[in-house]
Design a protein around this motif. Sequence first.
Motif, PDB file in Angstrom:
ATOM      1  N   TRP A   4       0.163  -4.241  -3.464  1.00  0.00           N
ATOM      2  CA  TRP A   4      -0.306  -2.990  -4.116  1.00  0.00           C
ATOM      3  C   TRP A   4      -0.691  -1.877  -3.406  1.00  0.00           C
ATOM      4  O   TRP A   4      -1.437  -1.992  -2.368  1.00  0.00           O
ATOM      5  N   GLY A   5      -0.152  -0.750  -3.540  1.00  0.00           N
ATOM      6  CA  GLY A   5      -0.534   0.534  -2.980  1.00  0.00           C
ATOM      7  C   GLY A   5       0.416   0.588  -1.847  1.00  0.00           C
ATOM      8  O   GLY A   5      -0.057   1.774  -1.222  1.00  0.00           O
ATOM      9  N   GLY A   6       1.160   0.139  -1.183  1.00  0.00           N
ATOM     10  CA  GLY A   6       2.033   0.546  -0.285  1.00  0.00           C
ATOM     11  C   GLY A   6       2.909  -0.462   0.076  1.00  0.00           C
ATOM     12  O   GLY A   6       3.224  -1.686  -0.408  1.00  0.00           O
ATOM     13  N   GLU A   7       4.053  -0.099   0.696  1.00  0.00           N
ATOM     14  CA  GLU A   7       5.334  -0.651   1.297  1.00  0.00           C
ATOM     15  C   GLU A   7       5.593  -0.242   2.601  1.00  0.00           C
ATOM     16  O   GLU A   7       5.542   1.000   2.761  1.00  0.00           O
ATOM     17  N   PHE A   8       6.415  -1.137   3.310  1.00  0.00           N
ATOM     18  CA  PHE A   8       7.118  -0.610   4.555  1.00  0.00           C
ATOM     19  C   PHE A   8       8.020   0.402   4.417  1.00  0.00           C
ATOM     20  O   PHE A   8       8.947  -0.017   3.291  1.00  0.00           O
ATOM     21  N   HIS A   9       8.192   1.368   5.110  1.00  0.00           N
ATOM     22  CA  HIS A   9       9.351   2.173   5.057  1.00  0.00           C
ATOM     23  C   HIS A   9      10.834   1.273   5.219  1.00  0.00           C
ATOM     24  O   HIS A   9      10.620   0.590   6.393  1.00  0.00           O
ATOM     25  N   PRO A  10      11.827   1.564   4.665  1.00  0.00           N
ATOM     26  CA  PRO A  10      13.109   0.496   4.995  1.00  0.00           C
ATOM     27  C   PRO A  10      13.313   0.712   6.522  1.00  0.00           C
ATOM     28  O   PRO A  10      13.732  -0.312   6.991  1.00  0.00           O
ATOM     29  N   ASP A  11      13.178   1.740   7.091  1.00  0.00           N
ATOM     30  CA  ASP A  11      13.489   1.642   8.650  1.00  0.00           C
ATOM     31  C   ASP A  11      12.365   1.153   9.704  1.00  0.00           C
ATOM     32  O   ASP A  11      12.555   0.912  11.029  1.00  0.00           O
ATOM     33  N   LEU A  12      11.123   0.719   9.031  1.00  0.00           N
ATOM     34  CA  LEU A  12      10.087   0.087   9.873  1.00  0.00           C
ATOM     35  C   LEU A  12       9.780  -1.282   9.118  1.00  0.00           C
ATOM     36  O   LEU A  12       8.567  -1.488   9.276  1.00  0.00           O
ATOM     37  N   GLN A  13      10.711  -2.248   8.792  1.00  0.00           N
ATOM     38  CA  GLN A  13      10.437  -3.416   8.252  1.00  0.00           C
ATOM     39  C   GLN A  13       9.863  -4.337   9.266  1.00  0.00           C
ATOM     40  O   GLN A  13      10.507  -3.955  10.401  1.00  0.00           O
ATOM     41  N   PRO A  14       9.251  -4.983   9.006  1.00  0.00           N
ATOM     42  CA  PRO A  14       8.539  -6.210  10.135  1.00  0.00           C
ATOM     43  C   PRO A  14       9.643  -6.993  10.441  1.00  0.00           C
ATOM     44  O   PRO A  14      10.630  -7.394   9.725  1.00  0.00           O
ATOM     45  N   GLN A  15       9.762  -7.328  11.815  1.00  0.00           N
ATOM     46  CA  GLN A  15      10.919  -8.096  12.267  1.00  0.00           C
ATOM     47  C   GLN A  15      10.243  -9.454  12.205  1.00  0.00           C
ATOM     48  O   GLN A  15       9.094  -9.921  12.282  1.00  0.00           O
ATOM     49  N   ASP A  16      11.092 -10.624  12.320  1.00  0.00           N
ATOM     50  CA  ASP A  16      10.970 -12.116  12.415  1.00  0.00           C
ATOM     51  C   ASP A  16       9.683 -12.331  13.479  1.00  0.00           C
ATOM     52  O   ASP A  16      10.251 -11.780  14.580  1.00  0.00           O
ATOM     53  N   GLY A  17       8.747 -13.125  13.131  1.00  0.00           N
ATOM     54  CA  GLY A  17       7.695 -13.387  14.185  1.00  0.00           C
ATOM     55  C   GLY A  17       6.820 -12.374  14.482  1.00  0.00           C
ATOM     56  O   GLY A  17       5.905 -12.212  15.451  1.00  0.00           O
ATOM     57  N   ALA A  18       6.919 -11.044  13.701  1.00  0.00           N
ATOM     58  CA  ALA A  18       5.785 -10.214  14.059  1.00  0.00           C
ATOM     59  C   ALA A  18       4.496 -10.380  13.476  1.00  0.00           C
ATOM     60  O   ALA A  18       4.231 -11.303  12.505  1.00  0.00           O
ATOM     61  N   VAL A  19       3.605  -9.922  14.322  1.00  0.00           N
ATOM     62  CA  VAL A  19       2.097 -10.298  13.932  1.00  0.00           C
ATOM     63  C   VAL A  19       1.595  -9.237  13.211  1.00  0.00           C
ATOM     64  O   VAL A  19       1.651  -8.074  13.222  1.00  0.00           O
ATOM     65  N   MET A  20       0.964  -9.741  11.863  1.00  0.00           N
ATOM     66  CA  MET A  20       0.682  -8.860  10.958  1.00  0.00           C
ATOM     67  C   MET A  20      -0.934  -8.863  10.869  1.00  0.00           C
ATOM     68  O   MET A  20      -1.339 -10.023  10.731  1.00  0.00           O
ATOM     69  N   VAL A  21      -1.263  -7.955  10.879  1.00  0.00           N
ATOM     70  CA  VAL A  21      -2.814  -7.635  10.701  1.00  0.00           C
ATOM     71  C   VAL A  21      -3.324  -7.485   9.030  1.00  0.00           C
ATOM     72  O   VAL A  21      -2.568  -6.792   8.465  1.00  0.00           O
ATOM     73  N   LYS A  22      -4.335  -8.002   8.918  1.00  0.00           N
ATOM     74  CA  LYS A  22      -4.569  -8.113   7.476  1.00  0.00           C
ATOM     75  C   LYS A  22      -5.006  -6.710   6.934  1.00  0.00           C
ATOM     76  O   LYS A  22      -5.526  -5.879   8.005  1.00  0.00           O
ATOM     77  N   GLU A  23      -5.128  -6.551   5.831  1.00  0.00           N
ATOM     78  CA  GLU A  23      -5.203  -5.285   5.268  1.00  0.00           C
ATOM     79  C   GLU A  23      -6.723  -4.643   5.507  1.00  0.00           C
ATOM     80  O   GLU A  23      -7.514  -5.735   5.298  1.00  0.00           O
ATOM     81  N   HIS A  24      -6.808  -3.365   5.626  1.00  0.00           N
ATOM     82  CA  HIS A  24      -8.354  -2.737   5.954  1.00  0.00           C
ATOM     83  C   HIS A  24      -8.686  -1.796   4.898  1.00  0.00           C
ATOM     84  O   HIS A  24      -7.618  -1.148   4.239  1.00  0.00           O
ATOM     85  N   TRP A  25      -9.767  -1.505   4.638  1.00  0.00           N
ATOM     86  CA  TRP A  25     -10.181  -0.541   3.548  1.00  0.00           C
ATOM     87  C   TRP A  25     -11.152   0.578   4.104  1.00  0.00           C
ATOM     88  O   TRP A  25     -11.724   1.432   3.571  1.00  0.00           O
ATOM     89  N   GLY A  26     -11.180   0.668   5.503  1.00  0.00           N
ATOM     90  CA  GLY A  26     -12.094   1.849   6.065  1.00  0.00           C
ATOM     91  C   GLY A  26     -11.130   2.408   7.118  1.00  0.00           C
ATOM     92  O   GLY A  26     -10.046   2.159   7.337  1.00  0.00           O
TER      93      GLY A  26
END
Length: 112
Positions: A4-26
Amino acid sequence: MRTWGGEFHPDLQPQDGAVMVKEHWGSSGFANTDLDFLLRMHGIHKVIIIGMIANTCLEATARFGSELGYHVTLVKDATAAFSQEAMHAAHEINGPTFDHAIVTTDELISAL
């Protein structure tokens, strides 16, 4: 990945095995996230700061990272703010107090 509220730009999609940081609100990318844990788990001690907004989110992330012991590099021509005064404050006044290096993209690429 889509949330909700956001998505990755089509040119900047995470690649397989990418490390993802959980969402922040600050402002900081470290506060209320698992970024510090993930960086340490992967043996990363240096962070490169780019993006928007130079005098708020990027500055807060850089300052927090520095306080956690990371070597922080700010790439001044890969950041943006809503005014020249804000950019000046982030790059010339505040940044030098906690960033270990403030460089251009060309300088960063040469150093890598």
